[in-house]
Enzyme design. Structure first.
Site, PDB file in Angstrom:
ATOM      1  N   ASP A  59       0.818  -1.221   0.000  1.00  0.00           N
ATOM      2  CA  ASP A  59       0.000   0.000   0.000  1.00  0.00           C
ATOM      3  C   ASP A  59       0.848   1.266   0.000  1.00  0.00           C
ATOM      4  O   ASP A  59       0.653   2.174   0.814  1.00  0.00           O
ATOM      5  CB  ASP A  59      -0.975   0.015   1.185  1.00  0.00           C
ATOM      6  CG  ASP A  59      -2.188  -0.854   0.960  1.00  0.00           C
ATOM      7  OD1 ASP A  59      -2.339  -1.384  -0.159  1.00  0.00           O
ATOM      8  OD2 ASP A  59      -2.996  -1.029   1.888  1.00  0.00           O
ATOM      9  N   HIS A 128      -4.533  -2.049  -1.842  1.00  0.00           N
ATOM     10  CA  HIS A 128      -4.903  -0.776  -2.458  1.00  0.00           C
ATOM     11  C   HIS A 128      -4.172  -0.525  -3.770  1.00  0.00           C
ATOM     12  O   HIS A 128      -4.726   0.106  -4.665  1.00  0.00           O
ATOM     13  CB  HIS A 128      -4.636   0.387  -1.484  1.00  0.00           C
ATOM     14  CG  HIS A 128      -5.676   0.540  -0.428  1.00  0.00           C
ATOM     15  ND1 HIS A 128      -6.696   1.461  -0.495  1.00  0.00           N
ATOM     16  CD2 HIS A 128      -5.863  -0.127   0.734  1.00  0.00           C
ATOM     17  CE1 HIS A 128      -7.463   1.355   0.576  1.00  0.00           C
ATOM     18  NE2 HIS A 128      -6.969   0.401   1.346  1.00  0.00           N
ATOM     19  N   HIS A 246      -3.361  -1.105  10.318  1.00  0.00           N
ATOM     20  CA  HIS A 246      -2.909   0.276  10.463  1.00  0.00           C
ATOM     21  C   HIS A 246      -2.497   0.651  11.877  1.00  0.00           C
ATOM     22  O   HIS A 246      -1.810   1.651  12.075  1.00  0.00           O
ATOM     23  CB  HIS A 246      -4.001   1.230   9.977  1.00  0.00           C
ATOM     24  CG  HIS A 246      -4.083   1.331   8.489  1.00  0.00           C
ATOM     25  ND1 HIS A 246      -4.565   2.452   7.835  1.00  0.00           N
ATOM     26  CD2 HIS A 246      -3.708   0.465   7.513  1.00  0.00           C
ATOM     27  CE1 HIS A 246      -4.516   2.250   6.525  1.00  0.00           C
ATOM     28  NE2 HIS A 246      -3.994   1.055   6.318  1.00  0.00           N
TER      29      HIS A 246
END
Length: 585
Positions: A59, A128, A246
């Site tokens: 990502d 992503h 995250h």
């Protein structure tokens, strides 16, 4: 993990980061620069600490087709901090044609004579910035073709995963990096179960290599999603660098059965949740394999990250008067003032740290008189908070209800349902009781008897089949136990167990009795069901519109997901690295 007391010149020094999410909120005038400012700080830290290379666990971009602006800014930053005359002190000894076989230029960038690389960047892709389109190309392939990053871990055959490690040497120290770019968690879990994930190991001096596993998958188990269990990671992996999650948990923790896991977390907050509100870090990883395998990770706090505060406030627990909307807003206004004052005191002092913080207050109320317009309330802070329009999230407070313990082993049942070969319901029931824990086993019915009852309920439209069989069986057990002459409170459980064992041994006879019971009751009730259906059809013509809408049911059928399309593989040819090490299974 052994802590390195002092660093030597030949030790590997690696900067570890993940989930950069370049381009996040790039159309938001307030937050457009956040991801780029922090990425620049990450690169500056790599230069400051004179690392051998940078490891990114997925990502890098927020979308797999980033805007031209995002690409240009990323390219500019990589050229500024990763190209130069600084010598490279590491040696790439893997087969480059195999590692970078998906690339049109299968060569590590610091050995490319057309480039002058000072800090190599090795990266896998995440969910992503994953490949897409006809040729399965992503923005990572673009940066790889430009020679700015070394993109690895891309799988071109999702039916059989083969992970070839990057082998690096620095003096007498050796590391092997196994990269697994993001794969849909459901697919990856099935591949591990089917033993379709293979990791190659060096044939020479296999125990002298420090093994690092990089992945970008769900780590936490969440409702409705799959995840990568830690116990499927091979035992010989000394360190796992986990991307996708995250929350910053960068300090290494022991995993089951052995090895360590480090979760660096994202460098920018992409969702307003509690896990994103903490301090953001990257890691300075130092590795030594000469003599004894040792490593340490030094957390490096990022100073350019926009401050964020997340808090859940239950109005029912407040000591202040929040009985109506006016009082509630006055209380929250003072609360936000206190938060802003506290955040201002905690600022890092970096000149590129944004001045406006992110605040998310999740307000749980018990009365509608406490409700108010959160967007309108936030307008008074639009010059002081970056997300004033969605700063307040209102929802009704849920009353805590004590959950009854489930008698079904959900994990065992989920594992069986995931096996595609098990299709018949009776086989599922049989497999479940073979794998379920001891406290989840049947005490009255035999497994075959229960399987027959479930089959009637599912496949023969007899929803009360299980209830009928259980009641019938309880009656038989009661009759058997009450006939015992020496029955008392002490030995009653023994008689129940002996009855269950005797009938389990006669499983075929038990199934026939269950079948006879359900057949006999099914014959005596068709007329009633037919009458009911006639009555329902006659009454349906006089239902109101609202009643018709409430009574209608949408039945959706779901087929089995087919195997995904395989990407076309370009035949590329690259040269082998110097001192190439042979791999085996």
């Amino acid at each position: 993990m052994s802590s390195l007391s002092n660093c030597e010149e030949e030790d590997f020094k690696i900067l570890v980061a993940t989930d950069i999410h370049l381009g996040f909120e790039e159309k938001n005038l307030i937050r457009a620069d956040d991801s780029f400012n922090t990425f620049e700080e990450v690169l500056q830290l790599a230069v400051k600490h004179q690392v051998d290379f940078i490891l990114l666990a997925g990502d890098l971009f927020h979308v797999n087709q980033p805007s031209v602006t995002s690409l240009e800014r990323c390219i500019s930053l990589l050229r500024t901090y990763c190209l130069g005359d600084r010598p490279i002190n590491i040696e790439f000894v893997s087969d480059q044609a195999e590692i970078f076989k998906h690339s049109h230029h299968p060569i590590v960038n610091f050995e490319d004579q057309n480039l002058n690389v000072s800090i190599p960047v090795f990266s896998i892709h995440g969910n992503h910035d994953d490949p897409c389109g006809y040729r399965e190309i992503s923005c990572m392939d673009l940066l790889s073709s430009m020679g700015l990053i070394n993109y690895f871990g891309k799988q071109t055959n999702l039916q059989d995963i083969k992970i070839v490690p990057i082998l690096l040497k620095k003096g007498n120290n050796k590391i092997a990096i196994y990269g697994l770019s993001h794969i849909r968690d459901e697919r990856l879990e099935r591949l591990f179960k089917d033993r379709k994930v293979r990791m190659l190991r060096p044939k020479e001096d296999v125990d002298e290599w420090f093994n690092i596993f990089m992945c970008h998958q769900n780590r936490a188990k969440r409702p409705g999603t799959k995840h990568l269990p830690e116990n499927v990671i091979p035992r010989y992996m000394e360190l796992t660098i986990w991307g996708h999650e995250h929350e910053s948990l960068i300090d290494p923790v022991l995993r089951d059965p052995c090895g360590y896991i480090s979760q660096p977390g994202s460098t920018v907050a992409t969702s307003m949740c509690e896990g994103e509100s903490g301090t953001k870090y990257v890691g300075l990883l130092t590795i030594r394999t000469q003599g004894k395998k040792e490593f340490k990770i030094e957390p490096l706090e990022l100073k350019t990250v926009r401050q964020m505060h997340f808090e859940t406030i239950r109005l029912s627990e407040c000591e202040e008067d929040v009985s109506n909307s006016k009082y509630t807003q006055e209380f929250l206004k003072q609360k936000i003032e206190d938060i802003l004052s506290d955040l201002n005191f905690k600022r890092s002092g970096h000149h590129k740290q944004p001045k406006l913080p992110l605040i998310r207050l999740r307000i749980e109320y018990t009365s509608e008189t406490q409700h108010f317009n959160g967007i309108q309330f936030g307008q008074q802070f639009q010059d002081r908070v970056a997300n004033s329009s969605d700063m307040i999230l209102l929802r009704t407070e849920k009353k805590s209800i004590e959950k009854k313990p489930r008698c079904i082993d959900d994990n065992a049942l989920a594992d069986i349902v995931d096996i595609e070969e098990v299709e018949k319901i009776e086989h599922i029931v049989d497999q479940y009781f073979k794998t379920a824990s001891e406290d989840k086993q049947l005490e009255l019915l035999s497994v075959n008897g229960m399987a027959e009852a479930v089959d009637w309920a599912v496949n023969k439209s007899c929803p009360d089949a299980i209830n009928r069989v259980v009641k019938h069986q309880m009656k038989k057990v009661r009759n058997y136990v009450t006939k015992q002459e020496d029955l008392d409170e002490i030995n009653i459980s023994e008689y129940i167990t002996s009855y269950h064992i005797s009938h389990t041994q006669k499983s075929k006879e038990e199934v026939n009795k269950v079948r006879e019971l359900l057949n006999s009751q099914a014959i005596t009730q068709p007329a009633k069901h037919q009458t009911d259906s006639i009555d329902e059809s006659n009454n349906s013509s006089v239902l109101s519109d609202d009643e018709l809408n409430n009574s209608s049911t949408n039945i959706s059928t779901r087929g089995r997901r087919g195997v995904g399309r395989r990407a076309s593989r370009a035949s590329t040819r690259g040269r082998r690295g110097r001192g190439q090490t042979t791999l085996n299974f």
